[in-house]
Every structure is written in C-alpha cells, then in structure tokens.
Design a protein around this motif. Structure first.
Motif, PDB file in Angstrom:
ATOM      1  N   ASP A 448      -6.894  -8.376   3.947  1.00 35.26           N
ATOM      2  CA  ASP A 448      -6.435  -8.578   2.576  1.00 35.26           C
ATOM      3  C   ASP A 448      -7.267  -7.827   1.549  1.00 35.26           C
ATOM      4  OD1 ASP A 448      -4.408 -10.262   3.415  1.00 35.26           O
ATOM      5  OD2 ASP A 448      -5.662 -12.045   3.321  1.00 35.26           O
ATOM      6  N   GLN A 449      -8.268  -7.065   2.010  1.00 34.06           N
ATOM      7  CA  GLN A 449      -9.111  -6.327   1.077  1.00 34.06           C
ATOM      8  C   GLN A 449      -8.511  -4.959   0.781  1.00 34.06           C
ATOM      9  OE1 GLN A 449     -11.762  -7.999  -0.312  1.00 34.06           O
ATOM     10  NE2 GLN A 449     -10.799  -9.600   0.918  1.00 34.06           N
ATOM     11  N   PRO A 450      -8.678  -4.475  -0.451  1.00 29.01           N
ATOM     12  CA  PRO A 450      -8.260  -3.093  -0.733  1.00 29.01           C
ATOM     13  C   PRO A 450      -9.065  -2.125   0.119  1.00 29.01           C
ATOM     14  CG  PRO A 450      -8.710  -4.321  -2.767  1.00 29.01           C
ATOM     15  CD  PRO A 450      -9.204  -5.164  -1.627  1.00 29.01           C
ATOM     16  N   LEU A 451      -8.486  -0.967   0.393  1.00 31.14           N
ATOM     17  CA  LEU A 451      -9.190   0.028   1.179  1.00 31.14           C
ATOM     18  C   LEU A 451     -10.407   0.538   0.420  1.00 31.14           C
ATOM     19  CD1 LEU A 451      -6.213   2.102   2.621  1.00 31.14           C
ATOM     20  CD2 LEU A 451      -7.539   0.328   3.764  1.00 31.14           C
ATOM     21  N   ALA A 452     -11.487   0.790   1.179  1.00 35.50           N
ATOM     22  CA  ALA A 452     -12.716   1.381   0.633  1.00 35.50           C
ATOM     23  C   ALA A 452     -13.345   0.535  -0.465  1.00 35.50           C
ATOM     24  CB  ALA A 452     -12.436   2.793   0.108  1.00 35.50           C
ATOM     25  N   VAL A 453     -13.301  -0.801  -0.341  1.00 37.15           N
ATOM     26  CA  VAL A 453     -13.959  -1.669  -1.316  1.00 37.15           C
ATOM     27  C   VAL A 453     -15.399  -1.903  -0.874  1.00 37.15           C
ATOM     28  CG1 VAL A 453     -13.338  -3.833  -0.184  1.00 37.15           C
ATOM     29  CG2 VAL A 453     -13.740  -3.811  -2.640  1.00 37.15           C
ATOM     30  N   SER A 454     -16.307  -2.047  -1.824  1.00 32.51           N
ATOM     31  CA  SER A 454     -17.709  -2.276  -1.502  1.00 32.51           C
ATOM     32  C   SER A 454     -17.932  -3.720  -1.105  1.00 32.51           C
ATOM     33  CB  SER A 454     -18.589  -1.930  -2.706  1.00 32.51           C
ATOM     34  OG  SER A 454     -19.929  -2.320  -2.468  1.00 32.51           O
ATOM     35  N   VAL A 455     -18.834  -3.932  -0.152  1.00 29.79           N
ATOM     36  CA  VAL A 455     -19.150  -5.283   0.294  1.00 29.79           C
ATOM     37  C   VAL A 455     -19.763  -6.099  -0.829  1.00 29.79           C
ATOM     38  CG1 VAL A 455     -21.450  -4.674   1.118  1.00 29.79           C
ATOM     39  CG2 VAL A 455     -20.276  -6.608   2.146  1.00 29.79           C
ATOM     40  N   ASN A 456     -20.323  -5.431  -1.838  1.00 33.87           N
ATOM     41  CA  ASN A 456     -20.908  -6.149  -2.964  1.00 33.87           C
ATOM     42  C   ASN A 456     -19.868  -6.938  -3.752  1.00 33.87           C
ATOM     43  OD1 ASN A 456     -23.435  -5.082  -2.358  1.00 33.87           O
ATOM     44  ND2 ASN A 456     -23.082  -3.258  -3.612  1.00 33.87           N
ATOM     45  N   HIS A 457     -18.604  -6.606  -3.575  1.00 33.19           N
ATOM     46  CA  HIS A 457     -17.540  -7.279  -4.319  1.00 33.19           C
ATOM     47  C   HIS A 457     -16.751  -8.261  -3.448  1.00 33.19           C
ATOM     48  CE1 HIS A 457     -18.353  -3.598  -6.669  1.00 33.19           C
ATOM     49  NE2 HIS A 457     -18.052  -4.347  -7.704  1.00 33.19           N
ATOM     50  N   TRP A 458     -17.259  -8.570  -2.288  1.00 32.77           N
ATOM     51  CA  TRP A 458     -16.565  -9.532  -1.436  1.00 32.77           C
ATOM     52  C   TRP A 458     -16.610 -10.921  -2.052  1.00 32.77           C
ATOM     53  CZ3 TRP A 458     -17.710  -8.700   4.494  1.00 32.77           C
ATOM     54  CH2 TRP A 458     -17.153  -7.486   4.883  1.00 32.77           C
ATOM     55  N   ASP A 459     -15.539 -11.658  -1.845  1.00 30.63           N
ATOM     56  CA  ASP A 459     -15.447 -13.041  -2.318  1.00 30.63           C
ATOM     57  C   ASP A 459     -15.869 -13.965  -1.178  1.00 30.63           C
ATOM     58  OD1 ASP A 459     -14.832 -15.530  -3.285  1.00 30.63           O
ATOM     59  OD2 ASP A 459     -12.815 -15.027  -3.967  1.00 30.63           O
ATOM     60  N   TRP A 460     -17.100 -14.451  -1.235  1.00 32.60           N
ATOM     61  CA  TRP A 460     -17.613 -15.249  -0.125  1.00 32.60           C
ATOM     62  C   TRP A 460     -16.973 -16.629  -0.047  1.00 32.60           C
ATOM     63  CZ3 TRP A 460     -20.084 -14.194   4.165  1.00 32.60           C
ATOM     64  CH2 TRP A 460     -20.687 -12.944   4.287  1.00 32.60           C
ATOM     65  N   GLN A 461     -16.518 -17.141  -1.161  1.00 32.37           N
ATOM     66  CA  GLN A 461     -15.809 -18.417  -1.114  1.00 32.37           C
ATOM     67  C   GLN A 461     -14.504 -18.278  -0.329  1.00 32.37           C
ATOM     68  OE1 GLN A 461     -15.331 -19.830  -5.124  1.00 32.37           O
ATOM     69  NE2 GLN A 461     -17.452 -20.543  -5.281  1.00 32.37           N
ATOM     70  N   GLN A 462     -13.807 -17.170  -0.555  1.00 34.64           N
ATOM     71  CA  GLN A 462     -12.584 -16.926   0.199  1.00 34.64           C
ATOM     72  C   GLN A 462     -12.887 -16.752   1.679  1.00 34.64           C
ATOM     73  OE1 GLN A 462     -10.635 -13.241  -0.756  1.00 34.64           O
ATOM     74  NE2 GLN A 462      -8.911 -13.602   0.616  1.00 34.64           N
ATOM     75  N   LEU A 463     -13.951 -16.022   2.006  1.00 37.22           N
ATOM     76  CA  LEU A 463     -14.310 -15.814   3.409  1.00 37.22           C
ATOM     77  C   LEU A 463     -14.695 -17.124   4.077  1.00 37.22           C
ATOM     78  CD1 LEU A 463     -14.730 -13.946   5.769  1.00 37.22           C
ATOM     79  CD2 LEU A 463     -16.997 -13.379   4.880  1.00 37.22           C
ATOM     80  N   ALA A 464     -15.441 -17.980   3.365  1.00 40.16           N
ATOM     81  CA  ALA A 464     -15.819 -19.279   3.927  1.00 40.16           C
ATOM     82  C   ALA A 464     -14.589 -20.131   4.217  1.00 40.16           C
ATOM     83  CB  ALA A 464     -16.757 -20.013   2.967  1.00 40.16           C
ATOM     84  N   GLN A 465     -13.591 -20.064   3.332  1.00 37.90           N
ATOM     85  CA  GLN A 465     -12.363 -20.819   3.553  1.00 37.90           C
ATOM     86  C   GLN A 465     -11.613 -20.293   4.764  1.00 37.90           C
ATOM     87  OE1 GLN A 465     -11.562 -23.529   1.958  1.00 37.90           O
ATOM     88  NE2 GLN A 465      -9.651 -23.830   3.080  1.00 37.90           N
TER      89      GLN A 465
END
Length: 503
Positions: A448-465
């Motif tokens: 669900d992430q845009p291509l070539a997005v930086s890991v610094n902009h990951w949504d960790w709350q979404q990943l935890a869910q």
C-alpha cells in the motif's frame, strides 16, 4: 486466512534446492553474514573467557539502540491535513490520465516481466473528449428494507436531452445491501448517477458510502424514503438533519423526501342509513420532483457525467495494474520469507548461547527487511533495515505476540505425543513463526506504499495494526498445524521420539 497461501512457492521446491545453492544465497547477504559472524565471535569469547555476561546488555542493546535513535532523529512528522476534493474538469481528467500512464511506466520499468500492454491500450480512448452517452446508467443503493426494489419499478426507462429533444435509454440497477465496497466500486464504475436511499438519520456506514461516492466524482443524491412512517414534526426534523449533513460534501445536492409505497390509510364512510363503513385505501406513490430531472437533461450535465465516468475508468486501470504488480511481488517475496524463517529457526536450535538468539534474529530479519524493501522499490539502507527489524521486534513484544505464539505452539505440540522436543525446539519454531508474521505483515504494508517512498515516512501505527491483524489470521489451529508440519519437514529431529533406555 494467509493472504499469500495460494501464490506461495511450495515448501517442497524450497527443500529441493541443494545445500550449496542455499549457502550461496545466504553468504550473498551481507547483513546475515555480518550478524552471524558477530554471533560466532561472541560465542568464541564466551567459550574462552566466559566474559559474555559482562558485555551482553551494552553490546546487544547498544548496537540496536544506536541505529534506532539515529533513525528516529531523522524521521519527519506526517501531516494529518486532508485535501479538499478539486472539481473535475477536462484538464483535471487529462492530468489524471497522464498520472496513470506515468504510473504504468514506472511499474513496467521496475518490473520488466509484468505485462501491462492491455492496460495501456485501455487508457487511449479515455484521453479523447467525452461525448454524451448513448444510454444513461442509474444505480440505486440502500440498506435492507429501504425500498430499492419498489422505487426501481416506478422509474422511467427513457430520458430526454434538452438541446436536441432526443430520448435515450435509461438503465437502472438496484445493488443488494450486502455488496462489499470492492464489488460495489466495480458495479457502479460506469454509472452516470447514483441514488442512495435512507429511511431516517444517516448511519456511520451510510455516511462513509456518501464520502466514497463524493471522492469518486459520482453524481449522487440522497433520498429520504418512507417519510410517511414519521409524524409531520419528525419528518421535517429528519429532512433538515439530512440536508445539513450532506451540505458538507460540496457541491451540495437537495435531499428528496418520497414515499415509494405509502402505507394504507383508514377510510370511514357515513352511509345513508347512518352506519359507518371502514375501509383501507392505498395512496399513490409520492415521488415529488424526483423524476422531473429526466424530462429535460442539460447537455452540459451529460458531459459532466461522462467526464466522471472516464476519470473512474482511468483510476480502475491503475488499480488493475497495482493488483498485478502486487501479485508479481508476492510471488517473489514468499521464498525470501520462507528462507529467513527457517534460517532463524535453525540458528535458534544450534546456537549454544541463548542471549545471542536475539542478535542473530535481528541480523536475519534485517536482511529480510532490506530484501523486501528492494523488491517493493522502497528507499532503505542496510542500517535502516536493521533498525526496522528491531522496531518490528518491539511491536511484536508490545503486542504480546511473542508469548502468545510460544503458548499456542506449545499447546499444539502437547496434543502430539510422538513429538520429541529437543532442547530449544519450541523457541526455534516460535522464532520462525514470528519471522513469518513479521515478513507477511511487512509485505502487506509495502503493497500500500507509494513507489520509492522513504522509510522515514512510514506510518508505524498502521504497520503495528497490520502485524496484529496478520497474527490473528495465522492463529487459527489449522494454520498453526500446517506451519508445524512444514517445520517437521525442515527439521526432522523435531519428530524423532526418545530412544528408550536399554535394560
């Protein structure tokens, strides 16, 4: 259900690879080689000096904590502002089509073996100037018992275009209330207008539906049906409330109050002999001005409808391309996850120093994170991959999934009396299981992430869910049993029964 089960490469294929090829793959991974090398050095230190206890906490948590701190300092907060939906014009349509075309090119460049030629061909006619449709398509939505079928039977089958006086077919369809949002999006993609029926105040689900229609540039209208079931006072209050709610979705459209099938009313007749005769009368349907809009349709409105249809069809092309790309990536991601999970289990089984298990797992999972990020076109360094692996471990611990997985597997194994648990076996299998959960969760997140997005902009709350949901899907007994049977094929010693003592 494991989302990737049907696309995964079979375990038999993985087992069929030679040991030399497997070792070559492992030693081509710098993260794994480095991590396991550190484990070996520290294991030797423990053997010759017994000095592991003194450096345990400082080295292990220092290595993982330093990277985590560095990464957190570089993170930028994600904004929470929502963008206002711009009006749909021929210029915005052309921009949308150009964006989809660029997206297809990007996917094709990243994944040369992905065939998108048919989708590129679908974009070509969408770029032409929309013309008024030869037939109009209308859709009726609503929950159960809102009167969709009754209203459908009362609707006209023709509409008249104002400038030419030409009549064109008017095709209606009532969508069942239980239709999923994914199927609904496909069914109403080519609809020129959508009616949403309600019999009272809007529910949360109905409001979400209106927001979805608004975001997809649908020409929609809310219809307050069965108004005769309410008193005059309540009817006016509900109508005003509905109008106020829909006003937030600009451009606002008037809410129509109707009674497609009015309730029977009691009739009392006074006869000549003085007696009173009671009877029931069914009033005619009360549709107000609902049908007047089809008597003279403005050509500019026809153009607007067709413009929106082209826009949605362009978005559908992009969605199809993304689904194909996701399937292609998952087919390649599964072998990476399977290799990492069994390598984690094997390391836990043979490692003589228990505290080194965590360091080895971080190294293996860090390499897995990096491999998956490269597969999905994300920007990530090896240092960031190790930090993400550590963060994923923290998520598993905070959610209590480490204990839950160990308990679930231990309970499962108790029901299999022939299973012989060698030292550390349950820890090894549990480590493999958690590695799989982390890998599958990361794949779902990356899709669900845009291509070539930086890991610094990951949504960790979404990943935890996502981690929580993936764990719940894989906690069913049949899934755990399948995983255990696979583990037994990977490590035959897990099923070797104890040798009885000779008397």
């Amino acid at each position: 259900m494991d989302r990737v089960g049907s696309q995964s490469r079979s375990i038999d294929q993985v087992n069929g690879e030679t040991a030399i090829m497997a070792m070559q793959r492992v030693f081509r991974k710098p993260f794994i080689v480095g991590g396991l090398g550190i484990c070996a050095l520290l294991g030797g230190w423990e053997y010759w000096t017994g000095g592991w206890d003194g450096i345990n906490q400082w080295l292990l948590w220092g290595l993982s904590g330093a990277g985590l701190l560095f990464w957190r300092l570089r993170r930028s907060p994600k904004g929470s502002l929502t963008e206002k939906l711009p009006p749909l014009t021929p210029e915005t349509l052309q921009t949308a089509i150009a964006n989809v075309d660029q997206y297809l090119t990007q996917l094709q460049t990243q994944t040369p073996n992905l065939d998108l030629r048919d989708l590129n061909a679908q974009l070509i006619p969408l770029a032409t100037v929309p013309v008024p449709p030869q037939a109009f398509n209308g859709v009726i939505l609503g929950g159960t018992r809102t009167g969709k079928s009754t209203l459908l039977a009362l609707l006209p089958t023709q509409a008249t275009v104002a400038d030419s006086g030409e009549t064109r077919p008017l095709n209606w369809q009532a969508i069942p209330a239980e239709t999923s949002i994914t199927d609904l999006e496909t069914l109403i993609n080519a609809a020129h207008f959508v009616w949403v029926l309600t019999t009272g105040d809007l529910t949360a689900t109905q409001w979400q539906l209106l927001e979805f229609l608004h975001q997809q540039h649908h020409h929609w209208q809310l219809i307050f049906n069965k108004q005769d079931l309410h008193t005059d006072g309540d009817r006016q209050v509900i109508l005003a409330q509905l109008q106020s709610q829909t006003a937030a979705l600009q451009p606002a459209r008037p809410v129509q109050a109707i009674s497609a099938a009015p309730q029977p009313i009691q009739i009392r007749r006074h006869l000549a002999d003085g007696q009173i005769e009671q009877d029931q009368e069914i009033p005619a349907p009360q549709l107000g001005d609902l049908l007047n809009q089809f008597e003279q349709i403005d050509p500019s409105e026809c153009h607007s409808w067709q413009l929106a249809v082209h826009w949605r069809q362009a978005q559908a092309v992009q969605q199809q391309a993304r689904q194909r790309w996701q399937g292609n990536r998952r087919a390649l991601a599964l072998p990476l996850i399977e290799t990492a999970q069994w390598l984690t289990a094997g390391t836990a089984l043979v490692n003589p120093v228990a505290n080194l298990d965590l360091l080895a797992a971080i190294a293996i999972n860090g390499q897995l994170v990096w491999d998956l990020s490269q597969l999905y076109g994300q920007k990530m360094s090896l240092t960031q991959a190790k930090t993400v692996a550590t963060q994923m471990g923290e998520v598993l611990i905070k959610l209590g999934l480490v204990e839950l997985s160990t308990q679930a597997l231990a309970t499962l194994l108790k029901s299999q009396p022939l299973t012989y648990l060698a030292g550390g076996a349950i820890q090894g299998v549990s480590a493999a299981y958690l590695t799989r959960i982390a890998g599958l969760s990361l794949v779902t997140f990356l899709e669900d992430q845009p291509l070539a997005v930086s890991v610094n902009h990951w949504d960790w709350q979404q990943l935890a869910q996502i981690v929580k949901q993936t764990f719940a899907q894989n906690q069913r007994r049949e899934v755990l049993q399948g995983f255990w049977h696979t583990a037994r094929r990977q490590f035959p010693t897990l099923t070797a029964p104890p040798v009885p003592a000779q008397g």
